[in-house]
Enzyme design. Structure first.
Site, PDB file in Angstrom:
ATOM      1  N   GLU A 155     -10.854  -1.859   3.056  1.00  0.00           N
ATOM      2  CA  GLU A 155      -9.466  -1.493   3.321  1.00  0.00           C
ATOM      3  C   GLU A 155      -9.116  -0.217   2.567  1.00  0.00           C
ATOM      4  OE1 GLU A 155      -6.679  -5.030   4.591  1.00  0.00           O
ATOM      5  OE2 GLU A 155      -7.098  -5.174   2.443  1.00  0.00           O
ATOM      6  N   GLN A 173       4.081   0.610   2.532  1.00  0.00           N
ATOM      7  CA  GLN A 173       4.322  -0.543   3.387  1.00  0.00           C
ATOM      8  C   GLN A 173       5.551  -1.301   2.886  1.00  0.00           C
ATOM      9  OE1 GLN A 173       1.612  -1.745   6.168  1.00  0.00           O
ATOM     10  NE2 GLN A 173       2.376   0.340   6.035  1.00  0.00           N
ATOM     11  N   ASP A 233      -6.138   1.747   8.451  1.00  0.00           N
ATOM     12  CA  ASP A 233      -5.922   2.517   7.216  1.00  0.00           C
ATOM     13  C   ASP A 233      -6.571   3.905   7.246  1.00  0.00           C
ATOM     14  OD1 ASP A 233      -4.855   0.053   6.483  1.00  0.00           O
ATOM     15  OD2 ASP A 233      -6.617  -0.533   5.331  1.00  0.00           O
ATOM     16  N   PHE A 251       1.100  -0.242  10.103  1.00  0.00           N
ATOM     17  CA  PHE A 251       0.279  -0.473   8.918  1.00  0.00           C
ATOM     18  C   PHE A 251      -0.069   0.848   8.239  1.00  0.00           C
ATOM     19  CE2 PHE A 251      -1.720  -4.982   9.214  1.00  0.00           C
ATOM     20  CZ  PHE A 251      -0.471  -5.534   9.435  1.00  0.00           C
ATOM     21  N   SER A 252      -0.953   0.785   7.257  1.00  0.00           N
ATOM     22  CA  SER A 252      -1.164   1.898   6.331  1.00  0.00           C
ATOM     23  C   SER A 252      -1.798   3.120   6.982  1.00  0.00           C
ATOM     24  CB  SER A 252      -2.026   1.431   5.157  1.00  0.00           C
ATOM     25  OG  SER A 252      -1.325   0.511   4.375  1.00  0.00           O
ATOM     26  N   TRP A 295       5.747 -10.764   2.264  1.00  0.00           N
ATOM     27  CA  TRP A 295       5.072  -9.911   3.248  1.00  0.00           C
ATOM     28  C   TRP A 295       5.440 -10.369   4.657  1.00  0.00           C
ATOM     29  CZ3 TRP A 295       2.049 -10.164   7.508  1.00  0.00           C
ATOM     30  CH2 TRP A 295       1.385  -9.002   7.897  1.00  0.00           C
ATOM     31  N   ASP A 298       0.781  -1.236   0.000  1.00  0.00           N
ATOM     32  CA  ASP A 298       0.000   0.000   0.000  1.00  0.00           C
ATOM     33  C   ASP A 298       0.820   1.298   0.000  1.00  0.00           C
ATOM     34  OD1 ASP A 298      -1.690  -2.086   0.564  1.00  0.00           O
ATOM     35  OD2 ASP A 298      -2.423  -1.280   2.445  1.00  0.00           O
TER      36      ASP A 298
END
Length: 424
Positions: free
Chosen positions: A213, A50, A160, A94-95, A58, A34
């Site tokens: 998301e 990310q 997010d 995270f994002s 990942w 992302d």
């Protein structure tokens, strides 16, 4: 130049990987996904994303950082955020997104915490910078938890945040699963650290699945849009949904008018938009290999994942149009990585792009461009609606992007060395 920047330059200079694209952004090493924190700040465009710096799979997420003067050539800056706090351990940062307040750059991101018993807790946190290079995490993080949202919001699916300003106040749209259903939640703040829940601005729609998301709320020429990706109950991930609608700021309700997918393929995901120095809306997606996510890692490549071309979003006759920000080349029989505009792609014509290890065949019907990809990894066919005889294309080793006015087709093809074009 710091040691990390020098190292990344050396890696790029030595890397002869034929799969790596030339002009689509990749990290020098490691997995990326992302795009995060896209913003113009103090004379630079900033791209965060990310990143797993330790392998091409990942894993525990960091925020990678690059900057550019023109959205085409990027300078590697390394890790901006690392999971070094208790509320981020065994999970990662995270994002999220970015905003400027009082000449300070703020990053708002999700901390993904995994407890020893496997319990997941996602919270929203803040980091800031006065130079756009060095970031400090807010001492009282996290600033927003699932307990601050609606009843039924799952702490494991609350992530997010996309921050923006409207009429003197700051807002976040955050993805959440409420009672097992995807929603987009709206929060409001006066200072970016104290947030109050406003509403679920979009819910109960079949295209929202069990979890949304990477939501993105934006306005173009007076028209409101809400973009997000979707996870469905069967585990299928959709590409980016774009919902045109009307936002009522007094009630916190977003009324959808129309919904469609941003892209006609499976690899376009988690897009984020921002306003450039000239006031234009720019969007960048992550291009993933949805069915071959670990192919590069499993076959010894040092990198995995790329950003799509930055593209300007505009309204043409009420329709959202994507125009890539790129350098155009003249199209002929001998071609190379780059962007080309084809102005006479009439029904009945067919174009074959021949690479070292595969080919792409594009044929035109009255209503569609039919795209067949024959790569060493897969063979698939796709359809892209044909609004006119104009088709723009960009190929860049592993990547192919087609722009047909209203919609795009963006693919991670694993085909490299395209040099020949054959018309039939």
């Amino acid at each position: 130049m710091n040691a990390n920047q020098y190292l990344y330059q050396q890696i790029r200079a030595l890397d002869q990987d034929p799969f790596r694209p030339d002009h689509h952004f990749t990290a020098p090493v490691g997995w990326i996904n992302d795009p995060n924190g896209l913003i113009y700040y103090k004379g630079w465009y900033h791209l965060f994303c990310q990143h797993n710096p330790y392998s091409a799979n990942w894993d525990t997420m960091h925020w990678y950082h690059a900057r550019s003067k023109d959205l085409k050539h990027w300078e590697d800056l390394g890790e901006a955020l690392e999971p070094d706090q208790d509320y981020e351990t065994k999970g990662g940062v995270f994002s999220g997104s970015a905003i400027v307040k009082d000449d300070r750059l703020y990053l708002i991101y999700t901390a993904h915490h995994v407890a020893s018993d496997g319990t997941i807790d996602e919270t929203q946190c803040v980091a800031y910078s006065d130079d756009g290079l060095n970031f400090q995490k807010y001492a009282e993080n996290p600033v927003l938890t699932a307990a601050d949202g609606p009843s039924g919001l799952a702490a494991a699916d609350f992530r997010d945040p996309k921050v923006f300003e409207h009429d003197g106040s700051y807002y976040l749209v955050v993805a959440g699963a409420v009672d097992g259903h995807g929603q987009v939640l709206l929060f409001k703040s006066a200072d970016l650290v104290k947030w109050e829940y406003v509403s679920a601005i979009l819910k109960d729609q079949p295209y929202m699945g069990r979890m949304t998301e990477c939501p993105d709320f934006f306005e173009i020429a007076g028209q409101d849009f809400l973009a997000f990706s979707t996870i469905y109950d069967n585990g299928h991930y959709s590409t980016v949904n774009i919902v045109k609608g009307d936002m009522n700021w007094e009630t916190g309700e977003f009324t959808p008018v129309d919904q469609e997918l941003f892209d006609a393929g499976p690899d376009f995901y988690a897009s984020q938009s921002f306003v450039d120095k000239d006031g234009q809306r720019i969007m960048i997606p992550w291009l993933r290999s949805v069915d071959q996510a670990d192919f590069l890692a499993d076959t010894g490549h040092a990198w995995n994942g790329m950003m799509g071309l930055p593209r300007q979003l505009s309204l043409v006759d009420g329709e959202l149009v994507q125009s890539p920000i790129t350098d155009w080349k003249e199209f002929g029989e001998e071609i190379d990585n780059g962007s080309y505009q084809l102005h006479d792609f009439k029904p009945g014509k067919k174009l074959s792009l021949i690479g070292v290890n595969g080919r792409v065949e594009i044929s035109r019907t009255q209503t569609d461009y039919q795209v067949k990809v024959v790569s060493p990894i897969y063979q698939k066919e796709y359809q892209l609606p044909a609004a006119s005889d104009d088709l723009a294309l960009d190929f860049d080793n592993s990547c192919l992007e087609l722009f047909a006015q209203k919609q795009t087709l963006s693919l991670f093809t694993f085909i490299y060395g395209i040099k020949q074009a054959i018309w039939e």
